[in-house]
Design a protein around this motif. Structure first.
Motif: not given
Ligand SMILES: Cc1cc2nc3c(=O)[nH]c(=O)nc-3n(C[C@H](O)[C@H](O)[C@H](O)COP(=O)(O)O)c2cc1C
Length: 265
Positions: A37-50, A127-138
């Motif tokens: 998984v490209p680093e940029a995708v992880l960054e996008a997922a964490v940005a969505a989570a945050q 908080d963690a669940s909301l963040a994770a699901q935001n990451a999932v949507v992205t």
């Protein structure tokens, strides 16, 4: 998409929103291509989570990103041998993290404040669940497949030790991430009809058993199409919720959380 989701026509047009269309297409994916998984995708997922809301802006969660094959293998073993954890190029462990707030309080010379109350743990878990699901949507919008892994709570202390988690950090669930394997055949799993989960003004159980009966056969059709035994829904509930043993270790979660430093007052 809605027809696939509910098996019947609906008022909503998925074309209203690309986000809705992507969410309606969700299915848990348990086979992945090996490409990292490209680093940029992880960054996008964490940005969505945050970007998710967080109670009082306390941001009481952390996520551990794991790509090391041997660590994933050990975590797969701790999760009852779930091979998709081994196979996924990226495995995320989402944690309730009260330790950051605790360090801030300690530096200020304050006591535990209210972090030792059950509500602090629940706030962190929400908080963690909301963040994770935001990451999932992205991740899903970007074409990645995921499956959550609640079995990260089967042996929380061992997971904590594998990940060097300090006290007041508890694993809540994992998330396997990767490009869906071309042979993965999961399709959209129909949920309960909305009439069962939406209550108008006050809670009502009117007609729910008739709805369960209809849903049993909808889910049995899905299970048959997936090559699973067509048992329906209620037998799954009875199997998964019917005994402490079905928790596979999570029946001692309270003790594990106490050991990880959460007094849960
Ligand atoms: C918090 C959570 C924990 C889960 N844990 C697991 C797990 O340990 N292993 C697994 O294969 N699926 C796990 N799942 C996936 C669910 O079984 C799946 O979401 C559910 O059956 C609905 O299917 P769908 O995601 O394909 O719509 C988990 C889902 C959630 C939300």
């Amino acid at each position: 998409l809605l027809l696939e989701r509910y098996g019947e026509p609906a008022l909503v047009d998925p074309a209203w929103s690309e986000v809705l269309a992507s969410q309606l297409g969700h299915r848990s994916v348990r086979r992945y291509r090996p490409d990292p998984v490209p680093e940029a995708v992880l960054e996008a997922a964490v940005a969505a989570a945050q970007s998710a809301p967080t109670s009082s802006n306390l941001q009481l969660w952390s996520v551990i990103a794991i790509t090391d094959a041997s660590r994933k293998a050990r975590l797969a073993d701790l999760a009852g041998g779930q091979d998709h954890i081994r196979q996924a190029p990226l495995f995320l462990v989402w944690t309730a993290d009260l330790s950051r707030a605790d360090r801030i309080l300690k530096v200020r010379g304050a006591g535990p404040g209210n972090l030792d109350y059950l509500d602090a743990f629940l706030t962190a878990a929400i908080d963690a669940s909301l963040a994770a699901q935001n990451a999932v949507v992205t991740l899903e919008a970007l074409g990645f497949g995921i499956v959550y892994i609640g079995a990260m709570r089967n042996h929380p202390e061992k997971v904590a030790s594998e990940l060097d988690l300090p006290p007041l950090v508890a694993p809540l669930f994992g998330l396997a991430v990767g490009r869906p394997h071309p042979d993965q055949s999961a399709s959209v799993k129909p949920p309960l009809p909305q009439s069962v989960v939406v209550h108008r003004e006050t809670y009502s159980t009117d007609g729910e058993f008739e709805a369960f009966g209809r849903y049993d056969s909808v889910l049995a059709d899905f299970q048959r199409a997936q090559g699973q035994s067509p048992v329906g829904w209620r037998p799954v509930v009875a199997d998964r919720a019917g005994s402490p043993e079905a928790l596979h270790g999570r029946e001692r979660l309270r003790g594990a959380l106490l050991a990880l430093g959460f007094p849960l007052k």
